[in-house]
Scaffold this active site. Structure first.
Site, PDB file in Angstrom:
ATOM      1  N   SER A 125       2.596  -3.894   2.210  1.00  0.00           N
ATOM      2  CA  SER A 125       2.517  -4.548   4.090  1.00  0.00           C
ATOM      3  C   SER A 125       3.235  -5.841   3.635  1.00  0.00           C
ATOM      4  O   SER A 125       3.199  -6.930   2.885  1.00  0.00           O
ATOM      5  CB  SER A 125       1.241  -5.221   3.792  1.00  0.00           C
ATOM      6  N   TYR A 185      -7.302  -8.438   2.095  1.00  0.00           N
ATOM      7  CA  TYR A 185      -5.842  -7.613   1.850  1.00  0.00           C
ATOM      8  C   TYR A 185      -4.483  -8.491   2.057  1.00  0.00           C
ATOM      9  O   TYR A 185      -3.764  -8.324   1.347  1.00  0.00           O
ATOM     10  CB  TYR A 185      -5.717  -7.071   3.928  1.00  0.00           C
TER      11      TYR A 185
HETATM   12  N1  LIG Z   1      -1.044   0.840   9.853  1.00  0.00           N
HETATM   13  C1  LIG Z   1      -0.424  -0.675   9.674  1.00  0.00           C
HETATM   14  O1  LIG Z   1       0.130  -1.539   9.872  1.00  0.00           O
HETATM   15  C2  LIG Z   1       0.306  -0.940   8.435  1.00  0.00           C
HETATM   16  C3  LIG Z   1       1.027  -2.006   8.271  1.00  0.00           C
HETATM   17  C4  LIG Z   1       1.089  -2.068   6.625  1.00  0.00           C
HETATM   18  C5  LIG Z   1       0.688  -1.464   5.182  1.00  0.00           C
HETATM   19  N2  LIG Z   1      -0.250  -0.673   5.883  1.00  0.00           N
HETATM   20  C6  LIG Z   1      -0.366   0.423   4.631  1.00  0.00           C
HETATM   21  O2  LIG Z   1       0.127   1.628   5.024  1.00  0.00           O
HETATM   22  C7  LIG Z   1      -1.362   2.100   4.158  1.00  0.00           C
HETATM   23  C8  LIG Z   1      -1.863   3.810   4.286  1.00  0.00           C
HETATM   24  O3  LIG Z   1      -2.696   2.782   6.301  1.00  0.00           O
HETATM   25  P1  LIG Z   1      -2.674   3.781   7.071  1.00  0.00           P
HETATM   26  O4  LIG Z   1      -2.642   2.605   8.839  1.00  0.00           O
HETATM   27  O5  LIG Z   1      -2.202   4.671   7.421  1.00  0.00           O
HETATM   28  O6  LIG Z   1      -4.761   3.885   7.242  1.00  0.00           O
HETATM   29  P2  LIG Z   1      -5.392   5.153   7.240  1.00  0.00           P
HETATM   30  O7  LIG Z   1      -4.884   6.160   8.594  1.00  0.00           O
HETATM   31  O8  LIG Z   1      -6.990   4.288   7.815  1.00  0.00           O
HETATM   32  O9  LIG Z   1      -5.536   6.087   6.181  1.00  0.00           O
HETATM   33  C9  LIG Z   1      -5.844   5.333   4.488  1.00  0.00           C
HETATM   34  C10 LIG Z   1      -6.113   6.781   3.766  1.00  0.00           C
HETATM   35  O10 LIG Z   1      -6.431   6.188   2.852  1.00  0.00           O
HETATM   36  C11 LIG Z   1      -7.450   7.044   2.809  1.00  0.00           C
HETATM   37  N3  LIG Z   1      -8.409   5.884   1.086  1.00  0.00           N
HETATM   38  C12 LIG Z   1      -8.754   4.605   1.117  1.00  0.00           C
HETATM   39  N4  LIG Z   1      -9.054   4.337   0.515  1.00  0.00           N
HETATM   40  C13 LIG Z   1      -9.856   5.303  -0.369  1.00  0.00           C
HETATM   41  C14 LIG Z   1      -9.766   5.889  -1.400  1.00  0.00           C
HETATM   42  N5  LIG Z   1     -10.582   4.763  -2.379  1.00  0.00           N
HETATM   43  N6  LIG Z   1      -9.753   6.675  -2.887  1.00  0.00           N
HETATM   44  C15 LIG Z   1      -8.793   7.563  -1.939  1.00  0.00           C
HETATM   45  N7  LIG Z   1      -8.406   7.821  -0.592  1.00  0.00           N
HETATM   46  C16 LIG Z   1      -8.629   6.529   0.245  1.00  0.00           C
HETATM   47  C17 LIG Z   1      -7.673   7.449   3.440  1.00  0.00           C
HETATM   48  O11 LIG Z   1      -8.663   8.909   3.151  1.00  0.00           O
HETATM   49  P3  LIG Z   1     -10.636   8.639   3.305  1.00  0.00           P
HETATM   50  O12 LIG Z   1     -10.669   7.402   3.642  1.00  0.00           O
HETATM   51  O13 LIG Z   1     -11.096  10.234   3.627  1.00  0.00           O
HETATM   52  O14 LIG Z   1     -10.254   8.028   1.187  1.00  0.00           O
HETATM   53  C18 LIG Z   1      -6.916   7.885   4.442  1.00  0.00           C
HETATM   54  O15 LIG Z   1      -6.476   8.923   4.139  1.00  0.00           O
HETATM   55  C19 LIG Z   1      -2.548   1.325   3.131  1.00  0.00           C
HETATM   56  O16 LIG Z   1      -1.679   0.717   2.334  1.00  0.00           O
HETATM   57  C20 LIG Z   1      -1.977   0.261   4.306  1.00  0.00           C
HETATM   58  O17 LIG Z   1      -2.829  -0.939   3.926  1.00  0.00           O
HETATM   59  C21 LIG Z   1      -0.570   0.108   7.269  1.00  0.00           C
END
Ligand SMILES: NC(=O)c1ccc[n+]([C@@H]2O[C@H](COP(=O)([O-])OP(=O)(O)OC[C@H]3O[C@@H](n4cnc5c(N)ncnc54)[C@H](OP(=O)(O)O)[C@@H]3O)[C@@H](O)[C@H]2O)c1
Length: 250
Positions: A147, A160
């Protein structure tokens, strides 16, 4: 686009989530066979239904339900990949989480939970991928989804931010340990993407002041990094909405 990914096998952790599903979709279109993971069975099944409905897919997609923080789950996941596809070429450590509370109200247990999912989980997955990639002697790639918090933190984001700084360090360390094996390791630092990780109030605030990318924009960065031959590695990539304030002042 090169056909480098065609016929290769990938794991996308958190592939039932917004960014992970877009990454899986891009890999499938490139001919990669993909395992997506997550803890919630229903979300996984919904993601599989969406991914398999795309006629542009050239690869096969399967899911594995499990926790990235659980050694046994992760070991079983990679065994399942080898059994299904006969190989593992690419790991995308995408599963991640955040904490809602302000720093002064934050429980130690909540701090530890975020560090475990965002740092220990990627370590376990990388270790289990390396155990299988190294003896195969075919090279490989590991991409960690970090991130821009590892560049510029937001207020009240201690766990985070600490986790994404740690993930950057983990990426550098793994890159060093993997280079003699022809396994490239890199990290992508994305900015704002609308997803389940943000609540409605935060999405509204950021829409007005910063803007959002699509999950596909991050997926395209993964595709660019993972389409390179293994003699080349992108160590770090930062991608943000063009209008998102990250650097500069005045
Ligand atoms: N959205 C943003 O603006 C943004 C910006 C920078 C970086 N990111 C990064 O991008 C990545 C994906 O995030 P997203 O925005 O797509 O969020 P999201 O839609 O909430 O997806 C998160 C995913 O991680 C899985 N997960 C969470 N905890 C887990 C665990 N302990 N074991 C296995 N799976 C787990 C969730 O599935 P379950 O809950 O079913 O396990 C879900 O599939 C993250 O690393 C986040 O930090 C996001």
């Amino acid at each position: 686009m090169s056909d480098f990914l065609n016929g290769k096998a990938a794991v996308v952790t958190g592939g039932s989530g917004t960014i992970g599903k877009a990454i899986a979709k891009g890999l499938l279109i490139s001919g990669c066979n993909v395992f997506i993971t997550g803890r919630n069975q229903q979300r996984l099944e919904e993601a599989i239904a969406e991914l398999t409905s795309d006629d542009a897919n050239h690869g096969e997609v399967k899911y594995f339900q499990g926790d990235v923080c659980n050694d046994k789950d992760v070991s079983n996941l990679f065994d399942a990949v080898i059994e299904a596809f006969g190989r593992i070429d690419l790991l995308v450590n995408n599963a991640g989480t955040g904490a809602k509370d302000k720093t002064v109200d934050l429980d130690t247990a909540e701090f530890d939970r975020v560090m475990r999912v965002n740092v220990t989980g990627p370590f376990i997955c990388a270790r289990e991928a390396m155990k299988r990639m190294i003896p195969a002697k075919k090279g490989g790639r590991i991409i960690n989804i970090g991130s821009i918090s590892a560049i510029s933190p937001r207020p009240n984001s201690a766990p985070y931010t600490a986790s994404k700084f740690a993930l950057l360090g983990l990426s550098h360390s793994l890159s060093l340990d993997c280079r003699e094996h022809g396994i490239g390791v890199g990290v992508i630092h994305p900015g704002n993407v609308i997803s389940g990780i943000l609540d409605a109030e935060e999405i509204k605030r950021r829409s007005e002041s910063e803007g959002f990318m699509n999950a596909e924009d991050v997926a395209n960065c993964v595709l660019a990094m993972s389409s390179l031959p293994y003699h080349s590695n992108v160590l770090e990539m930062t991608v943000t909405p063009t209008k998102q304030p990250l650097i500069g002042r005045g």
